[in-house]
Design a protein around this motif. Structure first.
Motif, PDB file in Angstrom:
ATOM      1  N   GLY A   9       0.821  -1.211   0.000  1.00 30.69           N
ATOM      2  CA  GLY A   9       0.000   0.000   0.000  1.00 30.69           C
ATOM      3  C   GLY A   9       0.850   1.255   0.000  1.00 30.69           C
ATOM      4  O   GLY A   9       1.961   1.266   0.546  1.00 30.69           O
ATOM      5  N   GLY A  34      -9.804   0.826   1.832  1.00 27.79           N
ATOM      6  CA  GLY A  34      -9.962   0.170   0.545  1.00 27.79           C
ATOM      7  C   GLY A  34     -10.224   1.172  -0.559  1.00 27.79           C
ATOM      8  O   GLY A  34     -10.282   2.379  -0.323  1.00 27.79           O
ATOM      9  N   GLN A  35     -10.397   0.666  -1.738  1.00 23.91           N
ATOM     10  CA  GLN A  35     -10.675   1.501  -2.897  1.00 23.91           C
ATOM     11  C   GLN A  35     -12.167   1.459  -3.212  1.00 23.91           C
ATOM     12  O   GLN A  35     -12.852   0.504  -2.874  1.00 23.91           O
ATOM     13  CB  GLN A  35      -9.858   1.023  -4.096  1.00 23.91           C
ATOM     14  CG  GLN A  35      -8.360   1.070  -3.867  1.00 23.91           C
ATOM     15  CD  GLN A  35      -7.871   2.451  -3.490  1.00 23.91           C
ATOM     16  OE1 GLN A  35      -8.155   3.428  -4.172  1.00 23.91           O
ATOM     17  NE2 GLN A  35      -7.145   2.550  -2.380  1.00 23.91           N
ATOM     18  N   GLY A  36     -12.654   2.496  -3.873  1.00 19.14           N
ATOM     19  CA  GLY A  36     -14.059   2.568  -4.263  1.00 19.14           C
ATOM     20  C   GLY A  36     -14.615   3.943  -3.976  1.00 19.14           C
ATOM     21  O   GLY A  36     -13.958   4.785  -3.366  1.00 19.14           O
ATOM     22  N   ASP A  37     -15.842   4.150  -4.433  1.00 17.59           N
ATOM     23  CA  ASP A  37     -16.456   5.474  -4.333  1.00 17.59           C
ATOM     24  C   ASP A  37     -17.107   5.745  -2.987  1.00 17.59           C
ATOM     25  O   ASP A  37     -17.259   6.889  -2.604  1.00 17.59           O
ATOM     26  CB  ASP A  37     -17.501   5.664  -5.441  1.00 17.59           C
ATOM     27  CG  ASP A  37     -16.855   5.730  -6.815  1.00 17.59           C
ATOM     28  OD1 ASP A  37     -15.709   6.199  -6.916  1.00 17.59           O
ATOM     29  OD2 ASP A  37     -17.504   5.308  -7.793  1.00 17.59           O
ATOM     30  N   GLN A  42     -15.532   0.513  -0.293  1.00 19.20           N
ATOM     31  CA  GLN A  42     -14.260   0.563   0.412  1.00 19.20           C
ATOM     32  C   GLN A  42     -14.193  -0.483   1.518  1.00 19.20           C
ATOM     33  O   GLN A  42     -13.131  -1.050   1.778  1.00 19.20           O
ATOM     34  CB  GLN A  42     -14.022   1.959   0.976  1.00 19.20           C
ATOM     35  CG  GLN A  42     -13.752   2.984  -0.113  1.00 19.20           C
ATOM     36  CD  GLN A  42     -13.489   4.370   0.438  1.00 19.20           C
ATOM     37  OE1 GLN A  42     -13.138   4.533   1.603  1.00 19.20           O
ATOM     38  NE2 GLN A  42     -13.656   5.383  -0.407  1.00 19.20           N
ATOM     39  N   SER A  45     -13.378  -3.761  -0.177  1.00 20.91           N
ATOM     40  CA  SER A  45     -11.993  -3.730  -0.635  1.00 20.91           C
ATOM     41  C   SER A  45     -11.020  -3.867   0.536  1.00 20.91           C
ATOM     42  O   SER A  45     -10.044  -4.631   0.460  1.00 20.91           O
ATOM     43  CB  SER A  45     -11.735  -2.423  -1.390  1.00 20.91           C
ATOM     44  OG  SER A  45     -10.398  -2.302  -1.782  1.00 20.91           O
ATOM     45  N   LYS A 106     -11.063  11.186   0.861  1.00 17.99           N
ATOM     46  CA  LYS A 106     -11.694  10.226  -0.056  1.00 17.99           C
ATOM     47  C   LYS A 106     -11.997   8.897   0.637  1.00 17.99           C
ATOM     48  O   LYS A 106     -12.822   8.131   0.174  1.00 17.99           O
ATOM     49  CB  LYS A 106     -10.835   9.998  -1.299  1.00 17.99           C
ATOM     50  CG  LYS A 106      -9.555   9.216  -1.058  1.00 17.99           C
ATOM     51  CD  LYS A 106      -8.747   9.055  -2.346  1.00 17.99           C
ATOM     52  CE  LYS A 106      -7.448   8.324  -2.096  1.00 17.99           C
ATOM     53  NZ  LYS A 106      -6.629   8.240  -3.306  1.00 17.99           N
ATOM     54  N   TYR A 107     -11.315   8.626   1.746  1.00 13.22           N
ATOM     55  CA  TYR A 107     -11.541   7.372   2.457  1.00 13.22           C
ATOM     56  C   TYR A 107     -12.735   7.498   3.389  1.00 13.22           C
ATOM     57  O   TYR A 107     -12.857   8.457   4.136  1.00 13.22           O
ATOM     58  CB  TYR A 107     -10.289   6.944   3.231  1.00 13.22           C
ATOM     59  CG  TYR A 107      -9.126   6.646   2.317  1.00 13.22           C
ATOM     60  CD1 TYR A 107      -9.229   5.680   1.317  1.00 13.22           C
ATOM     61  CD2 TYR A 107      -7.941   7.348   2.422  1.00 13.22           C
ATOM     62  CE1 TYR A 107      -8.180   5.419   0.463  1.00 13.22           C
ATOM     63  CE2 TYR A 107      -6.871   7.084   1.570  1.00 13.22           C
ATOM     64  CZ  TYR A 107      -6.999   6.121   0.594  1.00 13.22           C
ATOM     65  OH  TYR A 107      -5.963   5.858  -0.253  1.00 13.22           O
TER      66      TYR A 107
END
Length: 118
Positions: A9, A34-37, A42, A45, A106-107
């Motif tokens: 990461g 995690g990733q995602g919108d 997240q 992920s 964003k997280y």
């Protein structure tokens, strides 16, 4: 003996930590985003990343004894509950949810946990 597990990461090298550390019969998994919108994507992920670390350590979600959830907005936690209940199944750990700021806006969720080695 201590075993350090990296997931590669971006923050691991920037901050100076490992995804997980195996020591004293436990697997300590660092806070994982995690990733995602949104929080739901997240969450999935982050659990996938955590699952890989647990597997590499020789443990699993069934061995998790403690989990902490960190969210910037507690209202986003309830939609994640079904995913978490499915992940831990018949082996629910002790858990805490904390509303706080995360390293980047964003997280939407960060998950940290401790598991036993079987």
């Amino acid at each position: 003996m201590i075993k350090r597990i990296s997931s590669g990461g971006e923050f691991e090298s920037k901050v100076g930590y490992c995804r997980a550390v195996v020591a004293g019969g436990f697997v300590h998994v660092a806070g994982t985003v995690g990733q995602g919108d949104g929080a739901l994507e997240q969450c999935r992920s982050a659990l996938e990343i955590i699952g890989k670390a647990l597997d590499e350590a020789g443990s699993s979600f069934a061995q998790v004894v403690r989990v902490n959830y960190y969210l910037p907005d507690r209202a986003e936690f309830a939609p994640c509950w079904p995913i978490l209940a499915e992940t831990f199944g018949d082996n629910p750990p002790a858990a805490t949810m904390i509303e706080c700021g995360l390293i980047d806006p964003k997280y939407r969720i960060e998950i940290e946990l401790t598991a036993l080695l079987p």
